[in-house]
Write a protein that holds these residues in place. Structure first.
Motif, mmCIF file in Angstrom:
data_model
loop_
_atom_site.group_PDB
_atom_site.id
_atom_site.type_symbol
_atom_site.label_atom_id
_atom_site.label_comp_id
_atom_site.label_asym_id
_atom_site.label_seq_id
_atom_site.Cartn_x
_atom_site.Cartn_y
_atom_site.Cartn_z
ATOM 1 N N VAL A 1 -0.796 40.908 78.216
ATOM 2 C CA VAL A 1 -0.153 42.484 78.332
ATOM 3 C C VAL A 1 -1.564 43.403 78.219
ATOM 4 N N PRO A 2 -2.089 43.838 79.174
ATOM 5 C CA PRO A 2 -3.113 44.939 78.912
ATOM 6 C C PRO A 2 -3.089 45.628 78.036
ATOM 7 N N PRO A 3 -4.288 46.384 77.531
ATOM 8 C CA PRO A 3 -4.207 47.213 76.445
ATOM 9 C C PRO A 3 -3.242 48.593 76.780
ATOM 10 N N TRP A 4 -2.758 48.738 75.578
ATOM 11 C CA TRP A 4 -1.851 50.151 75.671
ATOM 12 C C TRP A 4 -1.691 50.738 74.406
ATOM 13 N N GLU A 5 -1.392 52.371 74.536
ATOM 14 C CA GLU A 5 -1.310 53.101 73.432
ATOM 15 C C GLU A 5 0.056 53.091 72.642
ATOM 16 N N VAL A 6 0.057 52.991 71.374
ATOM 17 C CA VAL A 6 1.580 53.337 70.646
ATOM 18 C C VAL A 6 1.199 54.547 69.878
ATOM 19 N N PRO A 7 1.709 55.607 70.679
ATOM 20 C CA PRO A 7 1.409 56.864 70.267
ATOM 21 C C PRO A 7 1.383 57.128 68.831
ATOM 22 N N GLY A 8 0.363 57.760 68.409
ATOM 23 C CA GLY A 8 0.188 58.207 67.032
ATOM 24 C C GLY A 8 -0.218 57.191 66.227
#
Length: 116
Positions: free
Chosen positions: A89-96
């Motif tokens: 799973v490529p890097p992704w943002e978990v908002p906040g």
């Protein structure tokens, strides 16, 4: 790359409701369901690793992933790949909250990286 410690445990289930009931009864976990995500957070406990239980989908097969806290997500992922890992799973943002990724180690185990 500074690997600090396990930061999160993620249990992905074939039947999330059944799995949540199982762990709630087994360990006495109190779970907070986020209905829009079909994901339940384990209520914080100072003596336990934080985490959650969600429903499997094509990107997240059933199983357990332990996320390790790192100071530089891309550097840590690149180093894992140099050592034979493959990005699942490529890097992704978990908002906040932070950023995360999952890789497969040389044995195919799903391992997560977390950066605040």
């Amino acid at each position: 790359m500074e690997n600090k410690y396990p930061a999160w445990i993620d249990i992905t289930a074939k039947d999330a409701a059944v799995t949540r009931a199982f762990y709630a009864q087994l360990f006495g976990w109190r779970l907070q369901l986020i209905e829009a995500l079909n994901y339940a957070l384990i209520d914080p406990d100072p003596d336990a690793l934080p985490g959650g239980i969600g429903q499997q989908d094509p990107a997240h097969p059933a199983g357990i992933v332990t996320y390790f806290s790192v100071s530089d997500l891309e550097e840590s992922l690149a180093r894992a790949e140099q050592l034979g890992a493959k990005t699942a799973v490529p890097p992704w943002e978990v908002p906040g909250l932070g950023r995360m990724t999952i890789f497969l180690d040389p044995d195919g185990n799903r391992i997560g990286l977390w950066q605040d």
